[in-house]
Design a protein around this motif. Sequence first.
Motif, PDB file in Angstrom:
ATOM      1  N   ASN A 107      27.154 -15.060  13.601  1.00  0.00           N
ATOM      2  CA  ASN A 107      27.071 -16.433  14.036  1.00  0.00           C
ATOM      3  C   ASN A 107      27.629 -16.701  15.091  1.00  0.00           C
ATOM      4  N   GLY A 108      27.434 -16.091  16.209  1.00  0.00           N
ATOM      5  CA  GLY A 108      27.831 -16.401  17.479  1.00  0.00           C
ATOM      6  C   GLY A 108      29.235 -17.051  17.783  1.00  0.00           C
ATOM      7  N   GLY A 308      29.908 -11.370  17.014  1.00  0.00           N
ATOM      8  CA  GLY A 308      29.579 -12.688  17.921  1.00  0.00           C
ATOM      9  C   GLY A 308      30.614 -12.682  18.818  1.00  0.00           C
TER      10      GLY A 308
END
Length: 386
Positions: A107-108, A308
Amino acid sequence: MKIEDSVASKALLEIDNNIDALVKQIELLSYVNPTNIEEEKARFFASKYLTDPIFKYPNINFDKFKLHRELFTQPLERIEDEAIRNLYEDIIYAYSGLIQCIENIGNGKQFYFNSLHCFGTPTENDVENAKFILHFEDENRTLEKFQPKYSAKASEVFFKDFSKKYDFSYNIDYSDKISAIAMVLNNIKTLVLNTNHIYSENEIAILTNHEIGVHMVTTMNGLLHPLKIFSHGFPNNEETQEGLAVFSEYMSNNLTVTRLKELAYRVIAVDSLAKGYPFSRTFRLLHNQYDLDRETAFYITLRAHRGGGFTKDYLYLTGLKKVYDYYHSGKDMSLLLTGKVSLEYVNEIESLIQKELAVPSKHITDAYAENSNTNKTVDFILRSLK
């Protein structure tokens, strides 16, 4: 006083057992390694290093919210000893942070911020140390000991032979889904070897001392205590554990300038996250600017960008320097081998041993018996790091 005779100690043991049951399922490295590394590497190389890889990750098989809730409802006020109570508060916050890391893998930016919270990021000083190391010349890589020779399966015999000096047994497994060339999974007492890698004699010498001589030693020592925290890990234990493991490479005369430069490149790669670099730009920094071969550049970039933005890799160098200084100040190394512990909690470890809530290290890293290092350049570098 025996621990079972104390009401306060019974409360501590109960809380410790509760936390152990909760965190047994949290093995961050089981979740943060992509499952499609080789496919994405081929795609990335085919794109001439322009198209960022799209990594996939294992499914999470635990209830994240329930874990958070049960960690924070532990009755820590029942622990009368203030120093131990503070330690367990730190433990709960640390494990809550790891759960947040796991739930945001892939999720970056959110994973990156969670990673920052858990592991921090390199300081200017750390980056300067890394650049200082990169000024030194590599060893002669044409020497026989640096030549790739052994498959993961063929390497197994060397690990088994090395392990005969230790009074414990463990499992050996194989995977083509890990970013490291070998790793220890603490919760299942397993050494995992990377089937995509061909090992040199030098790498096997490094890995036996690093993975078995420290990571497996602290895994096995951690299981011997009344308190499970020694097994599942103190806060910030990664820096100390990796520092100890690389220090065993140094003490066994296997730490090379090339290996130190690998750790330095990891610092540079993690620092690129703070600068906002995507995967492809970090790779090009290492491959083009620092002239790293593309395979090495890819895997160092992968280690930093997995999930991420995984900042843990800079801690190998900072941990090594701290352990090197600790050793040369004449302090007790065995305290750091009692389990998955941290340098900053040495006083608490001593106190727990005195109170019979912990035991001295049974297994001691073989390389620590005497300093066998003969590499004067490596010594100069380690002494000179700020």
